[in-house]
Write an enzyme that holds these catalytic residues in place. Structure first.
Site, short mmCIF file in Angstrom:
data_model
loop_
_atom_site.label_atom_id
_atom_site.label_comp_id
_atom_site.label_asym_id
_atom_site.label_seq_id
_atom_site.Cartn_x
_atom_site.Cartn_y
_atom_site.Cartn_z
N SER A 49 -53.83 -58.89 -0.47
CA SER A 49 -53.82 -57.43 -0.56
C SER A 49 -54.75 -56.98 -1.68
O SER A 49 -54.96 -57.70 -2.66
CB SER A 49 -52.40 -56.93 -0.83
OG SER A 49 -52.39 -55.55 -1.17
N TYR A 59 -44.81 -57.59 -6.33
CA TYR A 59 -45.71 -57.64 -5.18
C TYR A 59 -47.14 -57.96 -5.60
O TYR A 59 -47.78 -58.87 -5.05
CB TYR A 59 -45.67 -56.31 -4.43
CG TYR A 59 -46.57 -56.26 -3.22
CD1 TYR A 59 -46.23 -56.93 -2.05
CD2 TYR A 59 -47.77 -55.54 -3.25
CE1 TYR A 59 -47.06 -56.90 -0.93
CE2 TYR A 59 -48.60 -55.50 -2.15
CZ TYR A 59 -48.24 -56.17 -0.99
OH TYR A 59 -49.07 -56.14 0.11
#
Length: 245
Positions: free
Chosen positions: A133, A146
């Site tokens: 990501s 995350y």
């Protein structure tokens, strides 16, 4: 018939990728925890093989790969896409949030790669694509778990590419921005340059077909983050604080 293996195939980008490759004549081993969602997916596409599995269970992973090996001698493409996002309270950090996030986002990848390597090496010009990501590029609010997990994924993938050089398997790092999926729908902050799952799959599949080493999108977000990264550190912190809801 070409064959591919996709994790996180029950929803979002993984589901859209499974549908894309099945529609284009590939045999798709679709992996996720939700057996019901996978069965529904296989009813839509006859070349999708549903394989329910808990990716955090090492014994289950070994069984899964053994079943695929018995059914298919080689894989042309592996896309390790499964992931989760747990936002944290920085003043009340819970180790369990980090353990759960890393278990799915990072350790499941590390566990699967050596198990799948023989199937990849048995193929012709096979590819391993790992989904990270853009979140790790900039310190987004509440994303300690995350973002850290995705930073680990990106570094692991790039280092793996170096060490796998010459073994016949191309390694691709995929770093999307904000994609409209069930995972991002719970976000409580503005998501700049949000794109659909279908648009994400278009960009991912094209990049894989071009055998690109890294796929990053959308470009407007990539450029914005690159600009933020070259700002003086204190100014970056001001911008990051300004993004808090």
């Amino acid at each position: 018939m070409k064959s591919c293996f996709i994790t996180g195939a029950s929803s979002g980008i993984g589901r859209a990728l499974a549908c894309h490759y099945a529609h284009n004549g590939w045999r798709v081993y679709a992996v996720a925890r939700s057996e019901a969602a996978l069965q529904e997916l296989s009813l839509e596409h006859s070349t999708i093989v549903p394989m329910a599995c808990d990716l955090t269970d090492s014994a289950a992973l070994s069984t899964l790969v053994a079943e695929i090996t018995a059914d298919c001698p080689s894989l042309d493409l592996v896309i390790l896409n499964a992931g989760t996002c747990i936002y944290v309270d920085a003043e009340q950090l819970q180790l369990s949030d980090f353990e759960q996030t890393f278990a799915i986002n990072f350790f499941a990848i590390v566990a699967l790669v050596p198990l799948l390597l023989p199937l990849l090496k048995a193929g012709q010009q096979s590819q391993l694509a790992i989904v990270s990501s853009l979140a790790h590029v900039f310190p987004f609010t509440k994303a300690e778990a995350y973002g850290a997990s995705k930073a680990a994924v990106s570094y692991f993938t790039e280092s793996l590419r170096v060490d796998w050089s010459g073994n016949g398997v191309d390694v691709c790092l995929i770093e999307p921005g904000f994609v409209d999926t069930p995972l991002t729908k719970k976000n409580e902050f503005d998501m700049p340059f949000l794109i659909s799952s279908d648009e994400a799959v278009k960009r991912i599949s094209q990049g894989i077909a071009q055998r690109r080493a890294r796929i990053r999108f959308p470009k407007r977000l990539v450029w914005s983050l690159n600009v933020l990264r070259i700002l003086p550190y204190r100014l970056r912190l001001v911008v990051a604080r300004g993004m808090k809801p």
